[in-house]
Design a protein around this motif. Structure first.
Motif, PDB file in Angstrom:
ATOM      1  N   GLY A  10       0.902  -1.649   0.214  1.00 22.27           N
ATOM      2  CA  GLY A  10       0.077  -0.053   0.030  1.00 22.27           C
ATOM      3  C   GLY A  10       1.399   0.972  -0.330  1.00 22.27           C
ATOM      4  O   GLY A  10       0.081   2.625   0.311  1.00 22.27           O
ATOM      5  N   THR A  11       1.901   0.827  -0.194  1.00 20.06           N
ATOM      6  CA  THR A  11       2.835   2.545  -0.316  1.00 20.06           C
ATOM      7  C   THR A  11       2.888   3.039  -1.816  1.00 20.06           C
ATOM      8  O   THR A  11       3.160   2.346  -2.823  1.00 20.06           O
ATOM      9  N   ASP A  12       3.057   4.294  -2.002  1.00 23.88           N
ATOM     10  CA  ASP A  12       3.568   5.326  -2.772  1.00 23.88           C
ATOM     11  C   ASP A  12       5.053   4.564  -3.582  1.00 23.88           C
ATOM     12  O   ASP A  12       5.369   4.416  -5.173  1.00 23.88           O
ATOM     13  N   ARG A  31      11.496   5.188  -9.897  1.00 21.83           N
ATOM     14  CA  ARG A  31      12.112   4.665  -8.976  1.00 21.83           C
ATOM     15  C   ARG A  31      11.584   3.382  -8.085  1.00 21.83           C
ATOM     16  O   ARG A  31      13.420   3.215  -7.226  1.00 21.83           O
ATOM     17  N   LEU A  32      11.119   3.099  -8.167  1.00 29.26           N
ATOM     18  CA  LEU A  32      11.103   1.280  -7.739  1.00 29.26           C
ATOM     19  C   LEU A  32      12.441   0.420  -8.356  1.00 29.26           C
ATOM     20  O   LEU A  32      12.882  -0.464  -7.399  1.00 29.26           O
ATOM     21  N   LYS A  48      20.192   0.239  -7.038  1.00 31.48           N
ATOM     22  CA  LYS A  48      21.412   0.849  -5.815  1.00 31.48           C
ATOM     23  C   LYS A  48      21.020   0.927  -4.947  1.00 31.48           C
ATOM     24  O   LYS A  48      22.239   1.357  -4.376  1.00 31.48           O
ATOM     25  N   GLY A  49      19.967   0.436  -3.810  1.00 30.80           N
ATOM     26  CA  GLY A  49      19.825   0.720  -3.162  1.00 30.80           C
ATOM     27  C   GLY A  49      19.335   1.705  -2.227  1.00 30.80           C
ATOM     28  O   GLY A  49      19.016   2.818  -3.518  1.00 30.80           O
ATOM     29  N   LEU A  50      18.589   2.180  -0.965  1.00 28.48           N
ATOM     30  CA  LEU A  50      18.649   3.243  -0.803  1.00 28.48           C
ATOM     31  C   LEU A  50      19.279   3.337   1.377  1.00 28.48           C
ATOM     32  O   LEU A  50      18.304   2.505   1.821  1.00 28.48           O
ATOM     33  N   GLU A  97      12.202  -3.119 -19.173  1.00 24.10           N
ATOM     34  CA  GLU A  97      12.193  -2.371 -17.867  1.00 24.10           C
ATOM     35  C   GLU A  97      13.827  -1.324 -17.089  1.00 24.10           C
ATOM     36  O   GLU A  97      13.713  -0.453 -16.839  1.00 24.10           O
ATOM     37  N   VAL A  98      13.579  -2.939 -16.856  1.00 25.18           N
ATOM     38  CA  VAL A  98      14.772  -3.228 -15.636  1.00 25.18           C
ATOM     39  C   VAL A  98      16.449  -2.475 -16.449  1.00 25.18           C
ATOM     40  O   VAL A  98      17.355  -2.034 -15.642  1.00 25.18           O
ATOM     41  N   LYS A  99      16.558  -2.714 -17.126  1.00 22.36           N
ATOM     42  CA  LYS A  99      17.533  -3.136 -18.886  1.00 22.36           C
ATOM     43  C   LYS A  99      18.155  -1.885 -18.544  1.00 22.36           C
ATOM     44  O   LYS A  99      18.717  -0.703 -18.117  1.00 22.36           O
ATOM     45  N   ALA A 100      16.746  -1.369 -19.391  1.00 20.97           N
ATOM     46  CA  ALA A 100      17.295   0.360 -18.913  1.00 20.97           C
ATOM     47  C   ALA A 100      17.285   1.412 -18.383  1.00 20.97           C
ATOM     48  O   ALA A 100      18.359   1.920 -18.496  1.00 20.97           O
TER      49      ALA A 100
END
Length: 140
Positions: free
Chosen positions: A67-69, A77-78, A84-86, A133-136
């Motif tokens: 349920g999070t943005d 972003r996800l 890259k981590g966060l 999408e991940v590869k890009a």
């Protein structure tokens, strides 16, 4: 006479026992197949410890995935969080102390699978993420 009668009974019971087929156990029923999606397996191996089996996270340590943005919103972003981590980022108004390490060792397909799993489980209903999408983003 008694002895011969006992021997006759004994030999008859042995013959009867040998003629019977041995009791067979019924074949075991096959266990119900528990097919897990590739994304679920990746989640269980790499994410579950911090984000829990139900995606609830751990208060003040690891953010929830339901349920999070951050999960339901911008795919870029996800994906970048996994690549890259966060650390030190406020998530849904709360701060979490544990750093999310980069999981760039996962393949593009594995990242797409696990993020699609997260975006469609734990009560989430969001579109899939593709390996393309991940590869890009990995190349940037």
């Amino acid at each position: 006479m008694k002895l011969s009668f006992l021997l006759l009974c004994l030999s008859a019971s042995v013959a009867f026992a040998q003629s019977k087929k041995p009791a067979t156990k019924p074949a075991p029923k096959p266990a119900a197949a528990t097919t897990k999606l590739p994304g679920q397996l990746i989640y269980e191996q790499n994410c579950l410890t911090c984000h829990q089996a139900n995606g609830s996270g751990v208060p003040n340590l690891n953010p929830p995935l339901r349920g999070t943005d951050w999960v339901l919103g911008d795919k870029t972003r996800l994906i970048n969080v996994v690549l890259k981590g966060l650390q030190g980022q406020e998530v849904e108004g709360d701060t979490y102390d544990n750093a999310m390490p980069a999981h760039d060792f996962l393949t593009d397909a594995q990242i797409a699978d696990v993020l699609t799993y997260v975006r469609s489980n734990f009560g989430n209903k969001a579109s899939e993420i593709t390996a393309e999408e991940v590869k890009a983003l990995r190349g940037k």
